[in-house]
Design a protein around this motif. Structure first.
Motif, PDB file in Angstrom:
ATOM      1  N   PHE A  54       2.286 -15.324  -4.645  1.00 32.72           N
ATOM      2  CA  PHE A  54       2.565 -13.912  -4.945  1.00 32.72           C
ATOM      3  C   PHE A  54       1.308 -13.167  -5.399  1.00 32.72           C
ATOM      4  CE2 PHE A  54       6.712 -15.824  -4.997  1.00 32.72           C
ATOM      5  CZ  PHE A  54       7.558 -14.845  -4.508  1.00 32.72           C
ATOM      6  N   LYS A  55       0.143 -13.619  -4.972  1.00 33.30           N
ATOM      7  CA  LYS A  55      -1.114 -12.961  -5.340  1.00 33.30           C
ATOM      8  C   LYS A  55      -1.421 -11.886  -4.301  1.00 33.30           C
ATOM      9  CE  LYS A  55      -2.918 -17.010  -7.737  1.00 33.30           C
ATOM     10  NZ  LYS A  55      -3.978 -18.051  -7.789  1.00 33.30           N
ATOM     11  N   LEU A  56      -0.886 -10.695  -4.549  1.00 33.16           N
ATOM     12  CA  LEU A  56      -0.975  -9.621  -3.569  1.00 33.16           C
ATOM     13  C   LEU A  56      -1.948  -8.514  -3.947  1.00 33.16           C
ATOM     14  CD1 LEU A  56       2.841  -9.199  -2.839  1.00 33.16           C
ATOM     15  CD2 LEU A  56       1.187 -10.617  -1.607  1.00 33.16           C
ATOM     16  N   HIS A  57      -2.367  -8.477  -5.196  1.00 34.06           N
ATOM     17  CA  HIS A  57      -3.192  -7.347  -5.643  1.00 34.06           C
ATOM     18  C   HIS A  57      -4.562  -7.365  -4.979  1.00 34.06           C
ATOM     19  CE1 HIS A  57      -4.692  -4.097  -7.962  1.00 34.06           C
ATOM     20  NE2 HIS A  57      -5.601  -4.826  -8.581  1.00 34.06           N
ATOM     21  N   VAL A  58      -4.963  -6.207  -4.479  1.00 36.93           N
ATOM     22  CA  VAL A  58      -6.285  -6.019  -3.882  1.00 36.93           C
ATOM     23  C   VAL A  58      -6.911  -4.803  -4.562  1.00 36.93           C
ATOM     24  CG1 VAL A  58      -7.577  -5.518  -1.766  1.00 36.93           C
ATOM     25  CG2 VAL A  58      -5.546  -6.982  -1.671  1.00 36.93           C
ATOM     26  N   ASN A  59      -7.913  -5.045  -5.410  1.00 36.77           N
ATOM     27  CA  ASN A  59      -8.536  -3.903  -6.093  1.00 36.77           C
ATOM     28  C   ASN A  59      -9.579  -3.245  -5.186  1.00 36.77           C
ATOM     29  OD1 ASN A  59     -10.942  -5.398  -6.309  1.00 36.77           O
ATOM     30  ND2 ASN A  59     -10.327  -6.246  -8.285  1.00 36.77           N
ATOM     31  N   GLY A 109      -2.650   0.415  -8.005  1.00 32.11           N
ATOM     32  CA  GLY A 109      -1.775  -0.702  -7.664  1.00 32.11           C
ATOM     33  C   GLY A 109      -1.759  -1.841  -8.652  1.00 32.11           C
ATOM     34  N   GLN A 110      -2.224  -1.645  -9.864  1.00 33.22           N
ATOM     35  CA  GLN A 110      -2.283  -2.732 -10.843  1.00 33.22           C
ATOM     36  C   GLN A 110      -0.918  -3.363 -11.082  1.00 33.22           C
ATOM     37  OE1 GLN A 110      -5.047  -3.908 -12.118  1.00 33.22           O
ATOM     38  NE2 GLN A 110      -6.356  -2.391 -11.155  1.00 33.22           N
ATOM     39  N   ASN A 111       0.124  -2.545 -11.008  1.00 39.22           N
ATOM     40  CA  ASN A 111       1.465  -3.071 -11.291  1.00 39.22           C
ATOM     41  C   ASN A 111       2.295  -3.291 -10.037  1.00 39.22           C
ATOM     42  OD1 ASN A 111       1.081  -2.949 -14.133  1.00 39.22           O
ATOM     43  ND2 ASN A 111       1.510  -0.750 -14.095  1.00 39.22           N
ATOM     44  N   GLU A 112       1.655  -3.197  -8.874  1.00 43.99           N
ATOM     45  CA  GLU A 112       2.401  -3.279  -7.629  1.00 43.99           C
ATOM     46  C   GLU A 112       2.997  -4.659  -7.393  1.00 43.99           C
ATOM     47  OE1 GLU A 112       3.218  -0.924  -5.234  1.00 43.99           O
ATOM     48  OE2 GLU A 112       2.690   0.328  -6.926  1.00 43.99           O
ATOM     49  N   VAL A 118       0.812  -1.212   0.000  1.00 43.51           N
ATOM     50  CA  VAL A 118       0.000   0.000   0.000  1.00 43.51           C
ATOM     51  C   VAL A 118       0.849   1.267   0.000  1.00 43.51           C
ATOM     52  CG1 VAL A 118      -1.699   1.338   1.309  1.00 43.51           C
ATOM     53  CG2 VAL A 118      -1.964  -1.142   1.097  1.00 43.51           C
ATOM     54  N   GLU A 119       1.905   1.275   0.800  1.00 44.90           N
ATOM     55  CA  GLU A 119       2.695   2.482   1.003  1.00 44.90           C
ATOM     56  C   GLU A 119       3.920   2.529   0.085  1.00 44.90           C
ATOM     57  OE1 GLU A 119       1.649   4.812   2.772  1.00 44.90           O
ATOM     58  OE2 GLU A 119       0.333   3.991   4.301  1.00 44.90           O
ATOM     59  N   ASP A 120       4.323   3.747  -0.257  1.00 43.40           N
ATOM     60  CA  ASP A 120       5.527   3.938  -1.075  1.00 43.40           C
ATOM     61  C   ASP A 120       6.799   3.870  -0.235  1.00 43.40           C
ATOM     62  OD1 ASP A 120       4.150   4.249  -3.474  1.00 43.40           O
ATOM     63  OD2 ASP A 120       3.809   6.380  -3.102  1.00 43.40           O
ATOM     64  N   MET A 121       6.701   4.291   1.014  1.00 43.07           N
ATOM     65  CA  MET A 121       7.862   4.289   1.902  1.00 43.07           C
ATOM     66  C   MET A 121       7.547   3.421   3.116  1.00 43.07           C
ATOM     67  SD  MET A 121       9.057   8.282   1.757  1.00 43.07           S
ATOM     68  CE  MET A 121      10.522   7.925   2.732  1.00 43.07           C
ATOM     69  N   ASN A 122       8.522   2.585   3.504  1.00 42.96           N
ATOM     70  CA  ASN A 122       8.297   1.652   4.598  1.00 42.96           C
ATOM     71  C   ASN A 122       9.542   1.493   5.452  1.00 42.96           C
ATOM     72  OD1 ASN A 122       5.577   0.085   4.473  1.00 42.96           O
ATOM     73  ND2 ASN A 122       6.192   0.309   2.335  1.00 42.96           N
TER      74      ASN A 122
END
Length: 224
Positions: free
Chosen positions: A167-172, A208-211, A133-137
């Motif tokens: 590796f199924k991480l995408h949450v729309n 986040g489609q390409n996250e 979700v976040e850009d910086m962690n």
């Protein structure tokens, strides 16, 4: 800090996405209490089933990496509050982490959440959700200290979790809102809580489609 008070409904859920403020003095997100309540009920149900059905015990050897040698004496509520206190992870991260836990259990039907594995599962899913979700962690080493693990332990848990998840991480957005609604139904059962969501979360999830690809490419860089 005051929070908006909204009746729980799918329509007002979208409006409630604006309510959370990412500031250093922000209150503990109420979703933490709701999530803790839901997980505790799940554990209680698993314990009852395990007492009556030996086949219901966790038998998947691959998921035993999440088992602690000794059961931690910290409650789920206290553990989640500790994670928030030191990481300031917003409500959206806990919702995504809950989605990951659900996916993990579906992908590994032999796995049962219990007192020995719940803490490691939570810190792992929250860390992965934060990275998504976040850009910086924070680094893995920091999350490890917050969660009461060594860096090597958390690194191993993260990798095992990712492979067990495929590796199924995408949450729309629609999936995110469905989990918010599920947590809100938990409110109606447990009473008293309202879940805060953030517009920031929705915007980041939409983009986040390409996250997943970006996250996988960064795996070698985030390992310490």
């Amino acid at each position: 800090m005051a929070t908006s008070s909204l009746a729980i409904s799918p329509r007002k859920l979208r409006s409630d996405l604006y309510s959370y403020s990412y500031q250093s003095d922000s209150h503990t997100p109420l979703v933490i209490s709701v999530l803790a309540s839901l997980i505790e009920r799940t554990m209680a149900r698993n314990e009852r089933i395990a007492k009556n059905c030996s086949w219901a015990l966790s038998k998947d050897i691959r998921t035993r990496v999440f088992d602690c040698f000794e059961t931690p004496d910290m409650t789920i509520q206290s553990y989640l509050e500790r994670i928030f206190r030191y990481t300031r992870a917003g409500p959206s991260i806990y919702v995504v982490a809950y989605a990951y836990i659900d996916r993990f259990c579906q992908a590994n039907p032999g796995f049962r959440i219990n007192a020995r594995n719940v803490h490691r599962l939570l810190i792992t899913t929250i860390m992965v959700a934060s990275k998504y979700v976040e850009d910086m962690n924070y680094r893995n080493s920091y999350f490890a200290r917050v969660g009461g693990l060594t860096t090597n332990e958390l690194n191993k848990l993260e990798l095992e979790f990712l492979f067990l998840m495929g590796f199924k991480l995408h949450v729309n957005v629609s999936v995110f809102e469905s989990y918010c609604c599920h947590l809100e139904r938990e409110v109606s059962i447990g009473g008293g809580y309202q879940i805060e969501k953030t517009l920031r979360c929705a915007e980041e999830i939409k983009s986040g489609q390409n996250e997943e690809k970006r996250y996988i490419n960064q795996i070698t860089r985030i390992m310490l």
